[in-house]
Design a protein around this motif. Structure first.
Motif, PDB file in Angstrom:
ATOM      1  N   TYR A 109       1.629  -2.152   4.776  1.00  0.00           N
ATOM      2  CA  TYR A 109       1.808  -0.613   5.069  1.00  0.00           C
ATOM      3  C   TYR A 109       3.297  -0.430   5.725  1.00  0.00           C
ATOM      4  O   TYR A 109       3.279  -0.304   6.920  1.00  0.00           O
TER       5      TYR A 109
ATOM      6  N   ASP B 101      -7.377  -1.087   6.838  1.00  0.00           N
ATOM      7  CA  ASP B 101      -8.073  -1.387   5.449  1.00  0.00           C
ATOM      8  C   ASP B 101      -9.401  -0.921   5.252  1.00  0.00           C
ATOM      9  O   ASP B 101      -9.419  -0.151   4.209  1.00  0.00           O
TER      10      ASP B 101
ATOM     11  N   SER C  69       0.906  -1.046   0.149  1.00  0.00           N
ATOM     12  CA  SER C  69      -0.165   0.049  -0.102  1.00  0.00           C
ATOM     13  C   SER C  69       0.897   1.213   0.029  1.00  0.00           C
ATOM     14  O   SER C  69       1.834   1.088   0.705  1.00  0.00           O
TER      15      SER C  69
END
Length: 302
Positions: free
Chosen positions: A198, A298, A172
């Motif tokens: 992340y 998320d 991400s």
């Protein structure tokens, strides 16, 4: 006391109440929010092959609690009069545990701004303490009770294995700001969030530093704050500025109020959840549930 404390924390005034106690010759403190009750130390049943810091177990009404002897944790001489000792029954990381201390003196109401981190030269303090409170006539060490518990039972901490249960995940590019005062937990959060995809996380060791960073970004005319930060994770207990006050400031700021704030703390009891909701937190997760934290991230930054 509980009603008064609730008013303080609901309003996000950056204050806390600390119970001061003695272990050996040292003076230490614990956040009132972690304490369920303080009792006279009863006889303790020993456990074969237990961790050296575990004294044994007690039965308190309908619960069996583990007793951790803080003199052993801190490497201090044992109590000379154990019959006068007290047990501080605490709840953190979703478990209850009793800590043996020699004496409990009083409660102080203080500001998080009065709390300083131990310096790098005080490595022993860094390992045992989350902060130092400078009072008029003494210094009080706030012990890192979460680390004490995780050192005894690493399964109560955060680990990458928990993230693997989520299966394969994509990288991400979302940017996250995280405020966490424990160096150990910052490292674990970095590892687990990176494993979850992340890896664009900027860490700060207290709420004040995180707020200063957000203020710097929003005041730079060349920066679009929504491009630089998509979500904030914050602990509750931190020197200089706690997570409730940080959340309150973010949610009251015209430019920052739209940023999702997730409180990730060992202190998510019903009362603390109510206070977090009162300052506008989008979600509140109890440590060490890293899987739930990732699932909430998320949802909030899709």
């Amino acid at each position: 006391m509980n009603e008064e404390k609730g008013i303080l924390l609901e309003s996000g005034t950056n204050e806390l109440e600390v119970i001061v106690f003695q272990v050996g010759t040292g003076t230490f403190g614990i956040n009132v929010m972690k304490v369920r009750e303080i009792i006279q130390a009863p006889p303790v049943t020993s456990i074969p092959n237990a961790h050296p810091h575990i004294e044994g177990i007690i039965r308190l009404r309908d619960e069996v609690l583990t007793v951790v002897n803080l003199t052993k944790v801190l490497g201090l001489p044992p109590s000379e009069n154990p019959e006068h000792d007290k047990l501080i029954v605490s709840e953190l990381n979703q478990i209850k545990v009793a800590f043996r201390v020699q004496n409990v003196s009083r409660i102080h109401r203080i500001s998080w701004e009065q709390i300083e981190k131990p310096t790098e030269l005080s490595q022993g303090l860094q390992n045992a303490s989350t902060g130092i409170v400078k009072m008029d006539d003494q210094m009080i060490l706030l012990l890192d009770f979460e680390k004490i518990v995780v050192d005894i039972n690493p399964e109560k901490g955060i680990n990458v294995k928990q993230v693997k249960s989520l299966g394969e995940r994509e990288r991400s590019y979302k940017k996250i700001v995280a405020a966490e005062d424990s160096a150990m937990l910052r490292k674990l959060l970095h590892e687990t969030l990176s494993e979850a995809g992340y890896d664009q996380v900027t860490f700060f060791d207290n709420g004040r530093a995180a707020w200063d960073y957000l203020t710097f970004l929003k005041e730079d005319p060349k920066v679009d704050i929504n491009q630089e930060v998509q979500l904030i994770i914050t602990d509750v207990e931190m020197p200089q500025m706690d997570g409730h006050h940080l959340t309150k400031r973010i949610k009251e700021d015209e430019q920052l109020s739209g940023l999702p704030v997730v409180i990730f703390s060992s202190l998510i009891t019903d009362d603390v959840y109510h206070r977090g909701k009162g300052v506008g937190a989008n979600a509140q997760i109890s440590k060490p549930d890293i899987v739930k934290l990732i699932q909430i991230i998320d949802q909030l930054i899709l």
